[in-house]
Enzyme design. Sequence first.
Site, mmCIF file in Angstrom:
data_model
loop_
_atom_site.group_PDB
_atom_site.id
_atom_site.type_symbol
_atom_site.label_atom_id
_atom_site.label_comp_id
_atom_site.label_asym_id
_atom_site.label_seq_id
_atom_site.Cartn_x
_atom_site.Cartn_y
_atom_site.Cartn_z
ATOM 1 N N PRO A 119 0.795 -1.226 0.000
ATOM 2 C CA PRO A 119 0.000 0.000 0.000
ATOM 3 C C PRO A 119 0.829 1.279 0.000
ATOM 4 O O PRO A 119 0.552 2.200 -0.770
ATOM 5 C CB PRO A 119 -0.841 -0.127 1.277
ATOM 6 N N GLY A 148 -6.755 3.724 1.811
ATOM 7 C CA GLY A 148 -5.789 2.657 1.572
ATOM 8 C C GLY A 148 -4.399 3.185 1.315
ATOM 9 O O GLY A 148 -3.658 3.553 2.233
ATOM 10 N N CYS A 149 -4.037 3.235 0.044
ATOM 11 C CA CYS A 149 -2.656 3.566 -0.316
ATOM 12 C C CYS A 149 -2.295 5.016 -0.033
ATOM 13 O O CYS A 149 -1.139 5.320 0.256
ATOM 14 C CB CYS A 149 -2.411 3.221 -1.782
ATOM 15 N N VAL A 150 -3.273 5.927 -0.106
ATOM 16 C CA VAL A 150 -2.990 7.320 0.237
ATOM 17 C C VAL A 150 -2.643 7.426 1.712
ATOM 18 O O VAL A 150 -1.613 7.993 2.098
ATOM 19 C CB VAL A 150 -4.183 8.235 -0.113
ATOM 20 N N THR A 153 0.684 5.864 2.569
ATOM 21 C CA THR A 153 1.787 6.688 2.095
ATOM 22 C C THR A 153 2.007 7.889 3.003
ATOM 23 O O THR A 153 3.154 8.253 3.321
ATOM 24 C CB THR A 153 1.515 7.143 0.649
#
Length: 204
Positions: A119, A148-150, A153
Amino acid sequence: MDETEIYRKQRMGGAIEIGRRTALVLVDFVNGFIDPDIFGGGNTLEAAEATVPLLDAFRSRGLPIVFTRIVYADDGSDAGIWCEKAPRLRELTEDNPASHVVHFLKPRDGEFIVRKTQPSAFFDTNLGSILRAKQVDAVAVVGATTSGCVRATVVDAISSNFRPTVISDCVGDRAQGPHDASLFDMQQKYANLVTASQIDSIFA
């Protein structure tokens, strides 16, 4: 009790200082995360479209721009536990159009593309090295999905001592509830939040 009262009491939600040099990180704005039949839906398309003028603003300033893509080997040999939770991720191979950046945000020469299998854009990638080599100390984060990935990060960005700002109308999710909750959570603990129209406020 107002839901934000405990955050205020614990002195959460403070502002992060503006960085000296900010890069734009576009997290997984790829075809598959725009298409509701694959991983998209909700407001992901609108968020990607809202990013067009933001991308132009960074390009006009000559600031670093990084795109991320989820890319797995054709044989799935590098697929980890995440793919047990979401097995269709394995379909995002190098040549699958679903893993490619959407055409209206197409990377230009000199812009970076980071391929990842987890992710976070930072986990087991060279993103941190790219940013440090470009004397970047802050990141503006856009992309999909917010929850999720945001979010992953952003958490890894602040953990790596980059100053994160989430552009709230340029992140999208397949469902509104996780989107809203993640924006609230990131603002309280991990990032500044601004809209695309306020982008000038993040530049030193």
